[in-house]
Design a protein around this motif. Sequence first.
Motif, PDB file in Angstrom:
ATOM      1  N   GLN A  48       0.827  -1.210   0.000  1.00  0.00           N
ATOM      2  CA  GLN A  48       0.000   0.000   0.000  1.00  0.00           C
ATOM      3  C   GLN A  48       0.866   1.267   0.000  1.00  0.00           C
ATOM      4  O   GLN A  48       0.545   2.248  -0.673  1.00  0.00           O
ATOM      5  N   ILE A  49       1.951   1.258   0.772  1.00  0.00           N
ATOM      6  CA  ILE A  49       2.843   2.427   0.813  1.00  0.00           C
ATOM      7  C   ILE A  49       3.444   2.666  -0.571  1.00  0.00           C
ATOM      8  O   ILE A  49       3.462   3.798  -1.074  1.00  0.00           O
ATOM      9  N   GLN A  50       3.942   1.600  -1.192  1.00  0.00           N
ATOM     10  CA  GLN A  50       4.557   1.732  -2.512  1.00  0.00           C
ATOM     11  C   GLN A  50       3.561   2.274  -3.537  1.00  0.00           C
ATOM     12  O   GLN A  50       3.907   3.104  -4.377  1.00  0.00           O
ATOM     13  N   GLY A  51       2.312   1.801  -3.453  1.00  0.00           N
ATOM     14  CA  GLY A  51       1.300   2.260  -4.395  1.00  0.00           C
ATOM     15  C   GLY A  51       1.008   3.742  -4.261  1.00  0.00           C
ATOM     16  O   GLY A  51       0.852   4.448  -5.274  1.00  0.00           O
ATOM     17  N   GLN A  52       0.976   4.261  -3.025  1.00  0.00           N
ATOM     18  CA  GLN A  52       0.603   5.663  -2.816  1.00  0.00           C
ATOM     19  C   GLN A  52       1.748   6.631  -3.034  1.00  0.00           C
ATOM     20  O   GLN A  52       1.523   7.802  -3.347  1.00  0.00           O
ATOM     21  N   ILE A  53       2.996   6.166  -2.852  1.00  0.00           N
ATOM     22  CA  ILE A  53       4.128   7.093  -3.056  1.00  0.00           C
ATOM     23  C   ILE A  53       4.812   6.846  -4.391  1.00  0.00           C
ATOM     24  O   ILE A  53       5.831   7.488  -4.705  1.00  0.00           O
ATOM     25  N   SER A 109       4.692  11.808   0.836  1.00  0.00           N
ATOM     26  CA  SER A 109       3.986  11.454  -0.402  1.00  0.00           C
ATOM     27  C   SER A 109       4.951  11.083  -1.520  1.00  0.00           C
ATOM     28  O   SER A 109       4.539  10.920  -2.660  1.00  0.00           O
ATOM     29  N   THR A 171      -3.224  -1.289   8.475  1.00  0.00           N
ATOM     30  CA  THR A 171      -3.336  -1.099   7.031  1.00  0.00           C
ATOM     31  C   THR A 171      -4.668  -1.620   6.508  1.00  0.00           C
ATOM     32  O   THR A 171      -5.311  -0.978   5.662  1.00  0.00           O
ATOM     33  N   ASP A 175      -5.565   2.871   7.960  1.00  0.00           N
ATOM     34  CA  ASP A 175      -4.736   3.430   6.880  1.00  0.00           C
ATOM     35  C   ASP A 175      -3.278   3.175   7.237  1.00  0.00           C
ATOM     36  O   ASP A 175      -2.909   3.189   8.417  1.00  0.00           O
ATOM     37  N   TRP A 176      -2.438   2.940   6.216  1.00  0.00           N
ATOM     38  CA  TRP A 176      -1.034   2.630   6.487  1.00  0.00           C
ATOM     39  C   TRP A 176      -0.324   3.759   7.219  1.00  0.00           C
ATOM     40  O   TRP A 176       0.665   3.529   7.925  1.00  0.00           O
ATOM     41  N   ARG A 177      -0.785   4.993   7.083  1.00  0.00           N
ATOM     42  CA  ARG A 177      -0.118   6.133   7.731  1.00  0.00           C
ATOM     43  C   ARG A 177      -0.176   6.023   9.261  1.00  0.00           C
ATOM     44  O   ARG A 177       0.672   6.582   9.964  1.00  0.00           O
TER      45      ARG A 177
END
Length: 526
Positions: A48-53, A109, A171, A175-177
Amino acid sequence: MAEAIATQGSADKPHDATLTDWIAVAAGSLGALLATLDISITNSALPQIQGQIGATGTEGTWIATGYLMSEIVMIPLAAWLTRVFGLRRFLIGTALMFTFFSMFCGLSSSLGAMIAGRIGQGFAGGAMIPTAQTIVRTRLPPHQLPIGTTLFGLTAILGPLLGPVIGGWLTENIDWRWCFFLNLPISIALITLLLVGLPSERMNLERFIKADWLGILGLAVGLSSLTVVLEEGQREHWFDSLLIIWLSIAMVAGFFLIAVGQLRSSTPILRLQLVINGSFGSVLLIGTAVGAGIYGTAYLVPQFLGLLSGYNAEQSGSIMLLSGIPAFLLMPVLPKMLGRYDLRVMVGIGLLLYWASCFVDTRLTTESVGHDFVLSQLLRGFGQILVMMPLSQLSMRSVDTRDAGDAAGLYNMSRNLGGTLGLTLLGVLMDRRSHFHDDVMREGILANSQLAQDQMASNTASYLSQSGDPSTAQLQAFSQLANDIAQQALVMAYNDAFYVLGLAMLACFPLIFILKKRTTQAGLRK
């Protein structure tokens, strides 16, 4: 006469730690838990982190590598920085830094910002691990050390274990944040405990000016380069990559500077002379092997469940949590065990249990699922706690109190290096053994295996009934056979990996005879 006897008895009775001392120990343990938790909390959230950044899978690995790289540099520096700034000021500063970089990661981001935040997090978190052990050694009397050791030791076991579980749950459900925002309330509690539990100390800037700067530079360059080489070497095909070549050169140069610092400085940044102590050296070697085991199994089990059993991060996490059950079961009695029984015997039993857990996992098949890991995870949990708790105490008992900070840095550095080295070697082993088993099985099929021919005929008939095209059905049957072979080869590679981890535990067994034997409950050494 009676008054004299009472006075003598009062003098002989060992004093207990104060409430302030215990608050300091709780603060140290909470900080160490926070730091070890964040090593692996992003593992479940990486997709998920890789997808959003906007990061690829290879680039995303730097989110974990950046943390480990800076943490392993900071761990041995913590003792020196504590002497320069004072323990309270130093820990509050690192807690504030950890909180800032956690929020920075949560708001990031871009990949560059995320990696920078993780490097900052790791640098601050690395200070909290050895200082927790130092607080236990310096604030508690000998007869209460087992309780403090238990609190600290639990962080070393539960942190890497709970990280992926908590990260996966956050996650999936929020949310992963929140893997990073979660650190804010914990850090506030940590700073409060530090303010109450630790006294204020004067800074000693003279130590800063006269520090072993060659050793510090070598430590930063050498250890960070080594960590990246170990973490990225397999993905970059080792010395086929210019990055790995240059980092290896930097690593050698860094270690050379450390060696020069050992010879030229009266107070080298790494007190390597402590390793000459046979008991402490044995603790480091066993700690390195067990570190490889803890991080290695934390990698192998979820990977197997995810790739071959179809489990998601949350389901894999529930299986991983099984190894934490023994820690909670033994927590009430462990301090008494540490104070009463021979620590060498406990370490030996723990190593044997860890070997047994790995042996159980050498019989995995393509049909294995979560319940097939129940026994091994429970054995592993008992093995971990019976090794790590005594080792933590032995690492402190093997040196004088004045060397506690340096010894804690070396011990925790060895454990983290063991984890990184273990993951690297397991990655290489898995890659090579899966290819080996794949080639062997293909050769067997080419040698007119009747079983393989029967399987091919059955698959071809099945696909033919679906498509009606003989050529397509045969291609699909060949593809299915290739997938079956690859899956079987991968399972066999996992079995090999657990077998090697078990051998590593057995190889450490002779070292327990070099460990120091306690002669009294107060923890005196022979």
